[in-house]
Write an enzyme that holds these catalytic residues in place. Structure first.
Site, PDB file in Angstrom:
ATOM      1  N   CYS A   1       0.934  -1.228   0.080  1.00 10.14           N
ATOM      2  CA  CYS A   1      -0.068  -0.050   0.244  1.00 10.14           C
ATOM      3  C   CYS A   1       0.958   1.231   0.039  1.00 10.14           C
ATOM      4  O   CYS A   1       2.029   1.295   0.569  1.00 10.14           O
ATOM      5  CB  CYS A   1      -0.794  -0.031   1.156  1.00 10.14           C
ATOM      6  SG  CYS A   1      -1.888  -1.346   1.216  1.00 10.14           S
TER       7      CYS A   1
ATOM      8  N   ARG B   1       6.023  -0.210  -5.798  1.00  7.81           N
ATOM      9  CA  ARG B   1       5.762  -1.040  -4.695  1.00  7.81           C
ATOM     10  C   ARG B   1       4.964  -2.052  -4.607  1.00  7.81           C
ATOM     11  O   ARG B   1       4.892  -3.072  -3.838  1.00  7.81           O
ATOM     12  CB  ARG B   1       5.301  -0.215  -3.544  1.00  7.81           C
ATOM     13  CG  ARG B   1       6.235   1.060  -3.428  1.00  7.81           C
ATOM     14  CD  ARG B   1       5.451   2.076  -2.525  1.00  7.81           C
ATOM     15  NE  ARG B   1       5.034   1.585  -1.148  1.00  7.81           N
ATOM     16  CZ  ARG B   1       5.859   1.868  -0.080  1.00  7.81           C
ATOM     17  NH1 ARG B   1       7.017   2.389  -0.153  1.00  7.81           N
ATOM     18  NH2 ARG B   1       5.430   1.427   0.992  1.00  7.81           N
TER      19      ARG B   1
ATOM     20  N   TRP C   1      -2.766  -2.459  -1.478  1.00  2.76           N
ATOM     21  CA  TRP C   1      -2.392  -4.106  -1.663  1.00  2.76           C
ATOM     22  C   TRP C   1      -3.341  -4.921  -0.641  1.00  2.76           C
ATOM     23  O   TRP C   1      -2.963  -4.669   0.547  1.00  2.76           O
ATOM     24  CB  TRP C   1      -0.841  -4.172  -1.397  1.00  2.76           C
ATOM     25  CG  TRP C   1      -0.436  -5.594  -1.576  1.00  2.76           C
ATOM     26  CD1 TRP C   1       0.165  -6.146  -2.725  1.00  2.76           C
ATOM     27  CD2 TRP C   1      -0.107  -6.587  -0.575  1.00  2.76           C
ATOM     28  NE1 TRP C   1       0.526  -7.226  -2.499  1.00  2.76           N
ATOM     29  CE2 TRP C   1       0.396  -7.861  -1.289  1.00  2.76           C
ATOM     30  CE3 TRP C   1      -0.569  -6.967   0.628  1.00  2.76           C
ATOM     31  CZ2 TRP C   1       0.826  -8.869  -0.562  1.00  2.76           C
ATOM     32  CZ3 TRP C   1       0.103  -7.967   1.262  1.00  2.76           C
ATOM     33  CH2 TRP C   1       0.484  -8.968   0.597  1.00  2.76           C
TER      34      TRP C   1
ATOM     35  N   ASN D   1      -2.526   2.919   5.581  1.00  2.00           N
ATOM     36  CA  ASN D   1      -1.798   1.552   5.374  1.00  2.00           C
ATOM     37  C   ASN D   1      -1.569   1.158   6.714  1.00  2.00           C
ATOM     38  O   ASN D   1      -1.538   1.567   7.697  1.00  2.00           O
ATOM     39  CB  ASN D   1      -0.300   1.995   5.047  1.00  2.00           C
ATOM     40  CG  ASN D   1      -0.111   2.600   3.398  1.00  2.00           C
ATOM     41  OD1 ASN D   1      -1.241   2.331   2.748  1.00  2.00           O
ATOM     42  ND2 ASN D   1       1.024   2.977   3.014  1.00  2.00           N
ATOM     43  N   GLY D   2      -1.591  -0.399   6.645  1.00  2.00           N
ATOM     44  CA  GLY D   2      -1.216  -1.129   7.989  1.00  2.00           C
ATOM     45  C   GLY D   2      -2.457  -1.991   8.206  1.00  2.00           C
ATOM     46  O   GLY D   2      -3.251  -2.156   7.172  1.00  2.00           O
TER      47      GLY D   2
ATOM     48  N   GLU E   1      17.993 -18.247  -3.639  1.00  2.00           N
ATOM     49  CA  GLU E   1      17.852 -17.229  -4.408  1.00  2.00           C
ATOM     50  C   GLU E   1      17.353 -17.257  -5.653  1.00  2.00           C
ATOM     51  O   GLU E   1      16.481 -16.804  -6.030  1.00  2.00           O
ATOM     52  CB  GLU E   1      18.949 -16.154  -4.066  1.00  2.00           C
ATOM     53  CG  GLU E   1      19.161 -14.835  -4.765  1.00  2.00           C
ATOM     54  CD  GLU E   1      17.753 -13.823  -4.338  1.00  2.00           C
ATOM     55  OE1 GLU E   1      17.266 -14.273  -3.139  1.00  2.00           O
ATOM     56  OE2 GLU E   1      17.707 -12.903  -4.987  1.00  2.00           O
TER      57      GLU E   1
ATOM     58  N   LYS F   1      13.665 -16.298  -7.215  1.00  2.00           N
ATOM     59  CA  LYS F   1      13.536 -15.421  -8.062  1.00  2.00           C
ATOM     60  C   LYS F   1      12.606 -16.005  -9.183  1.00  2.00           C
ATOM     61  O   LYS F   1      11.619 -15.403  -9.808  1.00  2.00           O
ATOM     62  CB  LYS F   1      14.950 -14.784  -8.793  1.00  2.00           C
ATOM     63  CG  LYS F   1      15.043 -13.626  -9.334  1.00  2.00           C
ATOM     64  CD  LYS F   1      15.637 -12.720  -8.174  1.00  2.00           C
ATOM     65  CE  LYS F   1      15.002 -12.668  -7.034  1.00  2.00           C
ATOM     66  NZ  LYS F   1      15.369 -11.760  -6.062  1.00  2.00           N
TER      67      LYS F   1
ATOM     68  N   GLU G   1       9.016 -16.001  -7.956  1.00  2.00           N
ATOM     69  CA  GLU G   1       8.251 -15.124  -7.962  1.00  2.00           C
ATOM     70  C   GLU G   1       7.980 -14.156  -9.191  1.00  2.00           C
ATOM     71  O   GLU G   1       7.002 -13.577  -9.154  1.00  2.00           O
ATOM     72  CB  GLU G   1       8.842 -14.344  -7.015  1.00  2.00           C
ATOM     73  CG  GLU G   1      10.217 -13.266  -7.347  1.00  2.00           C
ATOM     74  CD  GLU G   1      10.765 -12.398  -6.448  1.00  2.00           C
ATOM     75  OE1 GLU G   1       9.965 -11.580  -5.509  1.00  2.00           O
ATOM     76  OE2 GLU G   1      11.985 -12.110  -6.503  1.00  2.00           O
TER      77      GLU G   1
ATOM     78  N   HIS H   1      17.359 -36.653   0.648  1.00  2.00           N
ATOM     79  CA  HIS H   1      16.789 -36.936   1.905  1.00  2.00           C
ATOM     80  C   HIS H   1      15.021 -36.830   1.658  1.00  2.00           C
ATOM     81  O   HIS H   1      14.368 -36.687   2.734  1.00  2.00           O
ATOM     82  CB  HIS H   1      17.073 -36.251   3.086  1.00  2.00           C
ATOM     83  CG  HIS H   1      18.493 -36.545   3.500  1.00  2.00           C
ATOM     84  ND1 HIS H   1      18.769 -37.943   4.403  1.00  2.00           N
ATOM     85  CD2 HIS H   1      19.748 -35.832   3.443  1.00  2.00           C
ATOM     86  CE1 HIS H   1      20.201 -37.970   4.499  1.00  2.00           C
ATOM     87  NE2 HIS H   1      20.598 -36.878   4.133  1.00  2.00           N
TER      88      HIS H   1
ATOM     89  N   LYS I   1       6.940  -4.558  -3.450  1.00  2.00           N
ATOM     90  CA  LYS I   1       8.405  -4.336  -3.230  1.00  2.00           C
ATOM     91  C   LYS I   1       8.539  -4.031  -1.857  1.00  2.00           C
ATOM     92  O   LYS I   1       9.904  -4.431  -1.542  1.00  2.00           O
ATOM     93  CB  LYS I   1       8.849  -3.020  -4.060  1.00  2.00           C
ATOM     94  CG  LYS I   1      10.348  -2.623  -3.981  1.00  2.00           C
ATOM     95  CD  LYS I   1      11.065  -3.660  -4.718  1.00  2.00           C
ATOM     96  CE  LYS I   1      12.475  -3.440  -4.607  1.00  2.00           C
ATOM     97  NZ  LYS I   1      13.409  -4.450  -4.776  1.00  2.00           N
TER      98      LYS I   1
END
Ligand code: M6R
Length: 607
Positions: free
Chosen positions: A2, A27, A72, A98-99, A480, A484, A487, A503, A602
């Site tokens: 947001c 964002r 968001w 926001n929040g 990583e 990537k 996402e 395993h 973001k």
């Protein structure tokens, strides 16, 4: 996540608000809206991109006071009704928030009992309704907002406009909010980047601050009503607007910026003669460094992977116990905090709520936390008060790339500085520093000729899942790489330390299963080679990221991607790059929005 933008001045608010929203787009969000005060409050809101919102605002909305939001979704789906701003039942207050309001169910129930009809499924709407009820009792806007916030549990970056008052009231608790001071005008944003085109003079509100904005400027006070001690900050140039230039997407631009960003990160911090490093922001003497019993590193997502590299580098070079922790778990696991230990909070945005909460928890228990942060003066950087800026420059793509490299490099610098006070010689220090200084040139060399990325992309895009493997410092690189690809290309990916594969995940391997193996020519190479054999024996297709000239390993691959030779501990700075390119090219080929992948943000400012 947001975003908030607000304007109070003499100019038309609408175009300024819409432009502010555009600057918040990077964002991540799923709807947007604006509220402008004129005769009453005009609200426009729409699900989807800001572009859709601006198409909707066909008639000029006159008014010089307004607030705006990118949402968001957390409570309630991403539709037009749940988009912010929310208007009160009597049309007298509009808010953006926001929040998260944790007691929103109870507050909604109380409001319904009082006959207030709620329009949306959001937690935020209750704020507008509560403020309106307070105003109806005759309270001034600032008093109304202060009163209702005392009844709210949760976090807020809140902005409110009023039909009957030429004021904007803003408040912060756990969700960033910045006021920008212009000439005869005031700007508000949750993200200082969005203010840069208007002013460099900003005030970062602290938790518990409120501000009254009117034609005279603004006044920042505390919940108690006393004046706040919040002071002006002058934003640095590097926070300015970021252009794509010759690149089609920010992600590929940022991948290519890694060499230069790394130079910025190292510049002025190495001491060749002494074979050491000086990270001034740590404010630690060699004697204090020697006394440190252990190091804990805390982060989320990509930053967590950088922490895992830092953990290995610190143990290897400084011979001091180090552990990387998932911030969202650390916060609630009632961890034992040693006040003599070092805690490093690692974050690109410096706004990640999980990491910020962990920092506060450590500090509450008497521990000290240093920030390893990209965004200057961000919430975590300010909360820590000491640490290291990684100097990546602005990172716009949701998928973090150059920040990962600089976080890892900063932690390696930290490990060298600490190691020199405890374990290794100046000669070894000089060797490490020299090797580190060669990496940016090697990144450029690799990017000029990145090898068969397209072949690797073809191998992963149709796959049910992709397995990433690596050992030692290459295990976090594998994680990583998997994050990537997952996402931005939405391909299910798993990452395992290569030795752990047998395993469990080995059960998934069948003919043609793509396995990305990160295997630099380090002390673990032959161990990894055995795991490659195990995968091949089950028909897996090996996409191997290895060191240039290592033909012995390359022969085992179906697709072999060579990166320049480097010192083992530094190899992640090179081996990660092909994984970034694979993710980028795969997302492109699948037709996804590379820079703004679905559902992601973001800067993740909720827990
Ligand atoms: O701003 P931060 O570094 O604290 O962000 C942490 C994660 O949200 C972030 O790294 C996320 O995993 C990225 N989308 C990864 O590319």
């Amino acid at each position: 996540m947001c975003g908030i933008f607000g304007y109070y001045g003499r100019r038309d608010a609408t175009p300024i608000l819409v432009e502010g929203l555009r600057r918040l787009e990077y964002r991540g969000y799923d709807s947007s809206g604006i509220a402008v005060k004129n005769n009453g409050i005009n609200i426009y809101k729409k699900s989807g991109k800001v572009e859709r919102l601006s198409e909707m605002i066909t008639t000029e909305v006159e008014g010089t006071i307004g607030i705006a939001h990118t949402r968001w979704a957390t409570h309630g789906e991403a539709n037009d009704i749940n988009a912010h701003p929310h208007l009160s039942f009597d049309g007298k207050v509009a808010i953006v928030h926001n929040g998260i309001i944790e007691n929103f169910r109870e507050v909604r129930r109380n409001l319904t009992q009082k006959g207030v009809e709620l329009n949306s499924e959001t937690d935020s709407e209750v704020l507008a309704q509560l403020i309106a009820l307070e105003l109806a009792k005759g309270s001034k806007p600032i008093v109304a907002v202060r009163r209702i916030l005392k009844r709210i549990h949760g976090t807020w970056g809140l902005c409110a406009v009023f039909s009957d008052h030429d004021q904007i009231i803003v408040a912060r608790n756990g969700s960033p909010l910045v006021i920008g001071k212009g000439t005869d005008e005031t700007f508000i944003s949750s993200d200082p980047h969005a203010l840069m085109e208007h002013t460099q003079e900003v005030y970062f509100l602290e938790d518990g601050d409120l501000a009254e904005i009117d034609h005279t400027g603004f006044k920042i006070t505390r919940m108690s009503g006393q004046l706040s001690s919040t002071e002006v900050t002058v934003l640095e140039e590097e926070w300015g607007e970021v252009e794509l230039g010759e690149y089609p997407h920010f992600m590929i631009k940022e991948i290519h910026e890694q060499a230069e960003a790394l130079r910025q990160c190292i510049a002025g911090r190495t001491r060749h003669k002494q074979g050491t490093v000086k990270l001034g922001g740590l404010k630690l003497t060699p004697a204090e460094m020697r006394a440190i019993p252990h190091v804990r590193l805390i982060g989320c997502g990509t930053s967590l992977h950088a922490c895992q590299i830092g953990q290995i580098a610190i143990e290897e070079l400084a011979r001091v116990p180090a552990v990387a922790h998932v911030a969202s778990e650390f916060r609630y696991n009632n961890s034992v905090i040693n006040p003599k230990a070092i805690h490093l909070a690692v974050s690109q945005s410096g706004e990640t709520a999980d990491t910020l909460s962990a920092v506060k928890e450590i500090q509450l228990k008497g521990g000290s936390v240093w920030g390893i942060i990209n965004v200057v003066a961000s919430s975590i950087a300010r909360q820590c008060g000491m640490g290291v800026y990684i100097h990546s420059g602005p990172e716009q793509a949701v998928a973090s790339t150059k920040a990962f490299s600089n976080m890892a490099a900063s932690l390696i610098l930290f490990a060298i500085q600490m190691g020199r006070t405890r374990s290794f010689s100046a000669e070894r220090g000089r060797e490490l520093i020299d090797n580190l200084h060669t990496i940016p040139g090697q990144i450029e060399k690799y990017l000029a000729n990145p090898g068969p990325i397209a072949e690797a992309v073809d191998a992963v895009i149709g796959a049910k899942s992709v397995l990433f493997l690596g050992r030692g410092v290459s295990a976090p690189v594998a994680r990583e790489g998997a994050l990537k690809l997952m996402e931005i290309a939405y391909i299910p990916c798993m990452a395992y330390p290569a030795g752990e594969m047998k395993h469990g995940p080995i059960a998934l391997l069948e003919k043609g299963s793509p396995v990305v193996v990160i295997a630099p020519n380090d002390k673990l190479k032959y161990k990894t080679l055995s795991n490659i054999q195990e995968c091949k024996a089950r028909g897996a297709k090996i996409i191997l990221i290895h060191e240039e000239g290592d033909d012995e390993l390359a022969e085992e691959a179906d697709i072999s991607i060579a990166v320049p030779k480097s010192e083992g501990l530094l190899s992640p700075l090179l081996t990660v790059i092909p994984t970034q390119l694979i993710a980028y090219q795969a997302a492109l080929k699948l037709g996804h929005d590379v820079d703004r992948p679905r559902n992601l943000a973001k800067s993740v400012t909720v827990e």
